[in-house]
Design a protein around this motif. Structure first.
Motif, mmCIF file in Angstrom:
data_model
loop_
_atom_site.group_PDB
_atom_site.id
_atom_site.type_symbol
_atom_site.label_atom_id
_atom_site.label_comp_id
_atom_site.label_asym_id
_atom_site.label_seq_id
_atom_site.Cartn_x
_atom_site.Cartn_y
_atom_site.Cartn_z
ATOM 1 N N THR A 29 28.964 -80.828 -33.833
ATOM 2 C CA THR A 29 28.032 -79.752 -33.516
ATOM 3 C C THR A 29 28.095 -78.663 -34.569
ATOM 4 O OG1 THR A 29 29.740 -78.735 -32.131
ATOM 5 C CG2 THR A 29 28.138 -80.184 -31.043
ATOM 6 N N TYR A 30 28.592 -79.001 -35.722
ATOM 7 C CA TYR A 30 28.765 -78.025 -36.790
ATOM 8 C C TYR A 30 27.448 -77.780 -37.508
ATOM 9 C CZ TYR A 30 33.375 -79.594 -35.634
ATOM 10 O OH TYR A 30 34.500 -79.945 -34.937
ATOM 11 N N ILE A 31 27.410 -76.738 -38.297
ATOM 12 C CA ILE A 31 26.192 -76.442 -39.047
ATOM 13 C C ILE A 31 25.814 -77.635 -39.914
ATOM 14 C CG2 ILE A 31 25.175 -74.951 -40.808
ATOM 15 C CD1 ILE A 31 26.958 -72.699 -39.725
ATOM 16 N N ILE A 32 26.828 -78.213 -40.564
ATOM 17 C CA ILE A 32 26.626 -79.414 -41.370
ATOM 18 C C ILE A 32 27.821 -80.342 -41.142
ATOM 19 C CG2 ILE A 32 26.357 -80.378 -43.683
ATOM 20 C CD1 ILE A 32 25.332 -77.668 -44.611
ATOM 21 N N GLN A 33 27.557 -81.600 -40.992
ATOM 22 C CA GLN A 33 28.570 -82.652 -41.024
ATOM 23 C C GLN A 33 28.063 -83.700 -42.009
ATOM 24 O OE1 GLN A 33 28.403 -81.718 -37.225
ATOM 25 N NE2 GLN A 33 26.303 -81.537 -37.952
ATOM 26 N N ALA A 34 29.008 -84.311 -42.719
ATOM 27 C CA ALA A 34 28.552 -85.085 -43.860
ATOM 28 C C ALA A 34 29.435 -86.292 -44.138
ATOM 29 C CB ALA A 34 28.511 -84.188 -45.094
ATOM 30 N N TRP A 35 28.829 -87.234 -44.833
ATOM 31 C CA TRP A 35 29.529 -88.396 -45.363
ATOM 32 C C TRP A 35 29.751 -88.187 -46.862
ATOM 33 C CZ3 TRP A 35 31.854 -92.265 -42.918
ATOM 34 C CH2 TRP A 35 31.481 -92.556 -41.599
ATOM 35 N N TYR A 36 30.924 -88.584 -47.318
ATOM 36 C CA TYR A 36 31.296 -88.499 -48.727
ATOM 37 C C TYR A 36 31.837 -89.850 -49.169
ATOM 38 C CZ TYR A 36 31.291 -83.480 -47.752
ATOM 39 O OH TYR A 36 30.939 -82.215 -47.375
ATOM 40 N N ARG A 37 31.925 -90.027 -50.472
ATOM 41 C CA ARG A 37 32.569 -91.224 -50.994
ATOM 42 C C ARG A 37 33.246 -90.896 -52.313
ATOM 43 N NH1 ARG A 37 27.315 -94.995 -52.598
ATOM 44 N NH2 ARG A 37 26.615 -93.760 -54.406
ATOM 45 N N GLN A 38 34.288 -91.667 -52.594
ATOM 46 C CA GLN A 38 34.997 -91.510 -53.855
ATOM 47 C C GLN A 38 35.251 -92.880 -54.448
ATOM 48 O OE1 GLN A 38 38.637 -89.218 -53.716
ATOM 49 N NE2 GLN A 38 38.519 -88.800 -55.912
ATOM 50 N N ALA A 39 34.626 -93.132 -55.568
ATOM 51 C CA ALA A 39 34.804 -94.395 -56.275
ATOM 52 C C ALA A 39 36.026 -94.291 -57.178
ATOM 53 C CB ALA A 39 33.560 -94.713 -57.093
ATOM 54 N N PRO A 40 36.624 -95.419 -57.541
ATOM 55 C CA PRO A 40 37.804 -95.391 -58.408
ATOM 56 C C PRO A 40 37.531 -94.627 -59.699
ATOM 57 C CG PRO A 40 37.475 -97.578 -57.527
ATOM 58 C CD PRO A 40 36.271 -96.790 -57.135
ATOM 59 N N GLY A 41 38.391 -93.689 -60.005
ATOM 60 C CA GLY A 41 38.271 -92.923 -61.239
ATOM 61 C C GLY A 41 37.197 -91.863 -61.241
ATOM 62 N N VAL A 47 27.377 -87.893 -49.924
ATOM 63 C CA VAL A 47 26.428 -88.993 -49.773
ATOM 64 C C VAL A 47 25.271 -88.604 -48.859
ATOM 65 C CG1 VAL A 47 26.128 -91.360 -48.951
ATOM 66 C CG2 VAL A 47 28.217 -90.715 -50.181
ATOM 67 N N ALA A 48 25.590 -88.045 -47.695
ATOM 68 C CA ALA A 48 24.566 -87.690 -46.719
ATOM 69 C C ALA A 48 25.039 -86.501 -45.908
ATOM 70 C CB ALA A 48 24.272 -88.861 -45.802
ATOM 71 N N SER A 49 24.118 -85.589 -45.630
ATOM 72 C CA SER A 49 24.419 -84.408 -44.821
ATOM 73 C C SER A 49 23.554 -84.411 -43.583
ATOM 74 C CB SER A 49 24.145 -83.124 -45.613
ATOM 75 O OG SER A 49 24.984 -83.011 -46.732
ATOM 76 N N VAL A 50 24.165 -84.165 -42.444
ATOM 77 C CA VAL A 50 23.432 -84.057 -41.190
ATOM 78 C C VAL A 50 23.544 -82.607 -40.727
ATOM 79 C CG1 VAL A 50 23.203 -84.891 -38.838
ATOM 80 C CG2 VAL A 50 24.013 -86.442 -40.631
ATOM 81 N N ASN A 52 22.634 -79.319 -38.236
ATOM 82 C CA ASN A 52 22.511 -79.222 -36.784
ATOM 83 C C ASN A 52 21.092 -78.913 -36.337
ATOM 84 O OD1 ASN A 52 22.302 -76.545 -37.443
ATOM 85 N ND2 ASN A 52 23.963 -75.826 -36.119
ATOM 86 N N ASP A 53 20.187 -78.656 -37.276
ATOM 87 C CA ASP A 53 18.781 -78.477 -36.909
ATOM 88 C C ASP A 53 18.017 -79.786 -36.996
ATOM 89 O OD1 ASP A 53 17.576 -77.022 -40.079
ATOM 90 O OD2 ASP A 53 18.601 -78.901 -39.614
ATOM 91 N N GLY A 54 18.747 -80.876 -37.288
ATOM 92 C CA GLY A 54 18.121 -82.185 -37.345
ATOM 93 C C GLY A 54 17.816 -82.691 -38.743
ATOM 94 N N LEU A 55 17.895 -81.806 -39.736
ATOM 95 C CA LEU A 55 17.621 -82.226 -41.102
ATOM 96 C C LEU A 55 18.736 -83.140 -41.598
ATOM 97 C CD1 LEU A 55 16.006 -81.925 -43.781
ATOM 98 C CD2 LEU A 55 17.523 -80.005 -44.306
ATOM 99 N N ILE A 56 18.361 -84.235 -42.231
ATOM 100 C CA ILE A 56 19.326 -85.148 -42.839
ATOM 101 C C ILE A 56 18.927 -85.334 -44.296
ATOM 102 C CG2 ILE A 56 20.421 -87.411 -42.780
ATOM 103 C CD1 ILE A 56 19.666 -87.597 -39.827
ATOM 104 N N THR A 57 19.872 -85.134 -45.196
ATOM 105 C CA THR A 57 19.593 -85.278 -46.617
ATOM 106 C C THR A 57 20.518 -86.315 -47.229
ATOM 107 O OG1 THR A 57 21.104 -83.484 -47.201
ATOM 108 C CG2 THR A 57 18.792 -82.887 -46.824
ATOM 109 N N TYR A 58 20.046 -86.918 -48.317
ATOM 110 C CA TYR A 58 20.790 -87.995 -48.983
ATOM 111 C C TYR A 58 20.773 -87.765 -50.495
ATOM 112 C CZ TYR A 58 19.802 -90.319 -44.546
ATOM 113 O OH TYR A 58 19.696 -90.633 -43.216
ATOM 114 N N ILE A 59 21.790 -88.298 -51.145
ATOM 115 C CA ILE A 59 21.734 -88.289 -52.604
ATOM 116 C C ILE A 59 20.720 -89.355 -53.034
ATOM 117 C CG2 ILE A 59 24.045 -87.405 -52.972
ATOM 118 C CD1 ILE A 59 24.969 -90.299 -53.460
ATOM 119 N N ALA A 68 22.021 -91.872 -41.936
ATOM 120 C CA ALA A 68 23.075 -91.188 -41.187
ATOM 121 C C ALA A 68 22.526 -90.758 -39.835
ATOM 122 C CB ALA A 68 23.574 -89.975 -41.965
ATOM 123 N N ALA A 69 23.404 -90.800 -38.831
ATOM 124 C CA ALA A 69 22.978 -90.403 -37.487
ATOM 125 C C ALA A 69 24.206 -89.995 -36.687
ATOM 126 C CB ALA A 69 22.251 -91.547 -36.800
#
Length: 116
Positions: A29-41, A47-50, A52-59, A68-69
């Motif tokens: 229920t946070y203002i933003i919750q998000a997915w991240y990733r880290q590739a080797p090196g 990656v994606a931000s959700v 709390n107003d329903g907006l979802i953004t992606y790289i 994301a959901a």
């Protein structure tokens, strides 16, 4: 606390669904919750931000392939990944960014490996 799951070894073009589960009183229920990733090196990237107003953004590199959901109970956040590419290989994490910091310590994440 946030715990990630669902990673694995898949072939290019396959799909995976990752889950980020909130526990210990936490919920998405946070203002933003998000997915991240880290590739080797490489540095960790958003990656994606959700929002709390329903907006979802992606790289750009995942837009149209990843979705994301958040579950109705606000305890699980998902990342549906379709048409996976070798460049998607990384450890995937979730967190809630706020100003200059993150609300949760980084966990172990879940490994996604895309290889033929």
């Amino acid at each position: 606390q946030l715990d990630e799951s669902g990673g694995g070894l898949v072939q290019p073009g396959d799909s995976l669904t990752l889950a980020c589960t909130a526990s210990g009183g936490a919920s998405f229920t946070y203002i933003i919750q998000a997915w991240y990733r880290q590739a080797p090196g490489k540095q960790r990237e958003l990656v994606a931000s959700v929002h709390n107003d329903g907006l979802i953004t992606y790289i750009d590199s995942v837009r149209g392939r990843f979705t994301a959901a958040i579950d109705d109970n606000r305890r699980t956040m998902y990342l549906q990944m379709n048409d996976l590419l070798p460049d998607d290989t990384a450890v995937y994490d979730c967190n809630a960014p706020y100003e200059d910091y993150y609300l949760f310590p980084w966990g172990q994440g879940t490994q996604v490996t895309v290889s033929s």
